[in-house]
Design a protein around this motif. Sequence first.
Motif, PDB file in Angstrom:
ATOM      1  N   ASP A 261       0.830  -1.207   0.000  1.00  0.00           N
ATOM      2  CA  ASP A 261       0.000   0.000   0.000  1.00  0.00           C
ATOM      3  C   ASP A 261       0.862   1.253   0.000  1.00  0.00           C
ATOM      4  O   ASP A 261       0.504   2.268  -0.618  1.00  0.00           O
ATOM      5  CB  ASP A 261      -0.925   0.001   1.212  1.00  0.00           C
ATOM      6  CG  ASP A 261      -2.109  -0.945   1.039  1.00  0.00           C
ATOM      7  OD1 ASP A 261      -2.118  -1.692   0.055  1.00  0.00           O
ATOM      8  OD2 ASP A 261      -3.017  -0.936   1.900  1.00  0.00           O
ATOM      9  N   ARG A 262       1.978   1.168   0.685  1.00  0.00           N
ATOM     10  CA  ARG A 262       2.862   2.333   0.720  1.00  0.00           C
ATOM     11  C   ARG A 262       3.455   2.601  -0.660  1.00  0.00           C
ATOM     12  O   ARG A 262       3.602   3.757  -1.062  1.00  0.00           O
ATOM     13  CB  ARG A 262       3.969   2.109   1.755  1.00  0.00           C
ATOM     14  CG  ARG A 262       4.755   3.360   2.082  1.00  0.00           C
ATOM     15  CD  ARG A 262       5.512   3.170   3.365  1.00  0.00           C
ATOM     16  NE  ARG A 262       6.371   4.301   3.665  1.00  0.00           N
ATOM     17  CZ  ARG A 262       7.086   4.397   4.777  1.00  0.00           C
ATOM     18  NH1 ARG A 262       7.043   3.435   5.680  1.00  0.00           N
ATOM     19  NH2 ARG A 262       7.853   5.447   4.992  1.00  0.00           N
ATOM     20  N   ARG A 263       3.786   1.555  -1.384  1.00  0.00           N
ATOM     21  CA  ARG A 263       4.287   1.741  -2.749  1.00  0.00           C
ATOM     22  C   ARG A 263       3.207   2.345  -3.638  1.00  0.00           C
ATOM     23  O   ARG A 263       3.483   3.238  -4.453  1.00  0.00           O
ATOM     24  CB  ARG A 263       4.769   0.400  -3.325  1.00  0.00           C
ATOM     25  CG  ARG A 263       6.107  -0.063  -2.789  1.00  0.00           C
ATOM     26  CD  ARG A 263       6.671  -1.203  -3.630  1.00  0.00           C
ATOM     27  NE  ARG A 263       5.805  -2.383  -3.610  1.00  0.00           N
ATOM     28  CZ  ARG A 263       5.881  -3.341  -2.690  1.00  0.00           C
ATOM     29  NH1 ARG A 263       6.765  -3.273  -1.715  1.00  0.00           N
ATOM     30  NH2 ARG A 263       5.068  -4.379  -2.744  1.00  0.00           N
ATOM     31  N   ALA A 264       1.977   1.872  -3.474  1.00  0.00           N
ATOM     32  CA  ALA A 264       0.870   2.414  -4.273  1.00  0.00           C
ATOM     33  C   ALA A 264       0.660   3.892  -3.966  1.00  0.00           C
ATOM     34  O   ALA A 264       0.433   4.699  -4.878  1.00  0.00           O
ATOM     35  CB  ALA A 264      -0.408   1.628  -3.984  1.00  0.00           C
ATOM     36  N   LEU A 269       1.541   9.717  -5.296  1.00  0.00           N
ATOM     37  CA  LEU A 269       2.173  10.974  -4.927  1.00  0.00           C
ATOM     38  C   LEU A 269       3.131  11.460  -6.016  1.00  0.00           C
ATOM     39  O   LEU A 269       3.246  12.674  -6.260  1.00  0.00           O
ATOM     40  CB  LEU A 269       2.906  10.823  -3.597  1.00  0.00           C
ATOM     41  CG  LEU A 269       3.403  12.084  -2.910  1.00  0.00           C
ATOM     42  CD1 LEU A 269       2.245  13.041  -2.633  1.00  0.00           C
ATOM     43  CD2 LEU A 269       4.123  11.732  -1.610  1.00  0.00           C
ATOM     44  N   ASP A 270       3.802  10.523  -6.690  1.00  0.00           N
ATOM     45  CA  ASP A 270       4.731  10.897  -7.766  1.00  0.00           C
ATOM     46  C   ASP A 270       4.031  11.684  -8.868  1.00  0.00           C
ATOM     47  O   ASP A 270       4.638  12.563  -9.500  1.00  0.00           O
ATOM     48  CB  ASP A 270       5.366   9.637  -8.377  1.00  0.00           C
ATOM     49  CG  ASP A 270       6.369   8.976  -7.445  1.00  0.00           C
ATOM     50  OD1 ASP A 270       6.846   9.655  -6.517  1.00  0.00           O
ATOM     51  OD2 ASP A 270       6.651   7.777  -7.643  1.00  0.00           O
ATOM     52  N   HIS A 290       7.875  14.156   0.388  1.00  0.00           N
ATOM     53  CA  HIS A 290       8.439  15.236  -0.430  1.00  0.00           C
ATOM     54  C   HIS A 290       8.559  14.804  -1.880  1.00  0.00           C
ATOM     55  O   HIS A 290       9.068  13.725  -2.187  1.00  0.00           O
ATOM     56  CB  HIS A 290       9.813  15.645   0.092  1.00  0.00           C
ATOM     57  CG  HIS A 290      10.452  16.711  -0.748  1.00  0.00           C
ATOM     58  ND1 HIS A 290      10.083  18.023  -0.685  1.00  0.00           N
ATOM     59  CD2 HIS A 290      11.425  16.625  -1.713  1.00  0.00           C
ATOM     60  CE1 HIS A 290      10.800  18.728  -1.546  1.00  0.00           C
ATOM     61  NE2 HIS A 290      11.618  17.903  -2.184  1.00  0.00           N
ATOM     62  N   ARG A 291       8.062  15.652  -2.777  1.00  0.00           N
ATOM     63  CA  ARG A 291       8.234  15.463  -4.205  1.00  0.00           C
ATOM     64  C   ARG A 291       8.512  16.825  -4.831  1.00  0.00           C
ATOM     65  O   ARG A 291       7.799  17.791  -4.557  1.00  0.00           O
ATOM     66  CB  ARG A 291       6.976  14.862  -4.857  1.00  0.00           C
ATOM     67  CG  ARG A 291       6.584  13.478  -4.361  1.00  0.00           C
ATOM     68  CD  ARG A 291       7.600  12.418  -4.787  1.00  0.00           C
ATOM     69  NE  ARG A 291       7.127  11.072  -4.485  1.00  0.00           N
ATOM     70  CZ  ARG A 291       7.201  10.484  -3.303  1.00  0.00           C
ATOM     71  NH1 ARG A 291       7.718  11.138  -2.270  1.00  0.00           N
ATOM     72  NH2 ARG A 291       6.773   9.253  -3.130  1.00  0.00           N
TER      73      ARG A 291
END
Length: 437
Positions: A261-264, A269-270, A290-291
Motif C-alpha cells: 500500500d505504501r508503494r501504491a 504521490l509521484d 516530499h516530491r
Amino acid sequence: MDNTVRSGTELLWSALDGDPALVDRVVYGGTSGLLPARLPVMDLARATVAACSLAAAERAGVPGPVRVDDGAVATAFVSERHLRVDGRAPVNFAPLSRFWRAADGWVRTHANYPHHRAALLAALGVADSVGADSVEAVAAAVAERKAVEVETAVYAAGGLAVALRTPDAWAASEQGREVAARPLLTRERLDEAPPRRRTGPLRVLDLTRVIAGPVATRTLALLGADVLRIDPPGNPELPDQHAETAVGKRTAALDLERPSDRRAFGELLDSADVLVTGYRPGALDRFDLHRPGLVVARLSAWGDYGPWGERRGFDSLVQVATGIAATEGSAEEPGALPAQALDHGTGYLLAAAVLRSLTEQDRDGGTRLVRLALAQTGHWLTGTLPRYEPERYLAESEGPLGRLRYALSPIAYEGGPAGWSRPPGVAGTDAPEWLGA
C-alpha cells in the motif's frame, strides 16, 4: 456592503500575496444579518469565501465580477446541519462530545471517533458502557477533577479534551503567545523545481478529516480537480461526514504501514500536483512525502509549534481553549459560534492558498508549502476583524437628572453634529416658549 466587509477580504488577499487591484472585482450581496454572534463570524465567512472565489477566478483567467452572496455563504458554513440521508438528519456530535462541568470550571471533549471515545473513558477510569450510563459516569468523573487535570489526562491517553479558558488566559498561555506571534498563514517556496506540465485535470491527494480539510478539497473538486481521498482501512471517516464532504471526490483505502500500500501511495504521490494533509503535526513525518514541484498544504488545529504543536484538535475544542466559547457565552456558562466557522473559514482559505500557490508555480516553478491552523484563524477572528463593541457607540453626560449613559445617534455625515446640544431636563420644568423668543 460596508468597509468592514472589504477590509476583511483585502486582509486575506494580502496574506495570499494577491494583486490588490483584483479585490475591486468582488461584489457582495444577499440577505443580511446571518450567522449572528458577538464575534464577527459573518465577516470571517464572507471574506474567506471571497478570497477563495477570487483565487479561483484568477487561476481560471475569468475577468468578470466575483459574486459573494451572504445567503449562500451562511448556508455553506453550516452545510453539515443541512445534510439529509434518505430524510435522516446527520449525527454531528456523539453523546460524549460536549461540555462537562469540572470542579473549577468547564471542559469540552471530542469523542466522535471510537478510538477517541475509548481514550476518554480510559483516562477517566470509566467503564466502556453505552448510552446514558456513559454520559452520567463521565459527568461524575469530570466533576471530581479540575478542568486542566482532565485536559492533561485525556490528551495523555490519546483522547481530546480542552479546559475552558478566557481570552486573557489564552493570550497569557505559552501556546496563545506562539499563535499571536505568527501570521494567519504561511506560504513558502522550498526549491527551484521547474513548473510542472499538466495535461489533464489537477490531481489532488486528500489526507484530511473533519470539515476544514475536506471543505478545502471539496472546493478544489468543484473547480475541476481530480481529488482522491485516502483513509486507513480500519479507520474510515464517519459516515455522515463522508456523505457531506466527499461530494466531487473519489475515495480509496490504503494502509501506509503495509509495504504494498505504501508503494501504491508513493506512485500516486509521484504524479500528484497537490497534497493536502490534516493529521496532527508529525504524524506523517515517517513517510517520505516530499516530491519536487508538489504543492503541499498542511492543516493543523493548534499550529506546528509551541507546547501544543503535536496535539490533535477540532474546531469545537479550539473555540474552548482560545476564549471564543467564553466570549460567546461566559466563563460561567460557555457558548459557541453559530457555525463551525474556524473549520469552514480555514477550509476556504486553505483552498485559496493552494490555488494562489498553483498560479505562482505555473509561472515560476518551485515546490510550495502552505500551512494553516484553526487556532490562527481563531486569532484572526478575535484579534483582527472589527467586532461589535457597544461601548464605542455610547456616551455619558452630567445634567439635571444626574450622570446619564446613552446611545449616540446613528445619524452621521461630514460636518454634521457629534451629539445633542443639551441633556434631558426635569420633566415639565422648561418655560412654554421658543428659544430666543
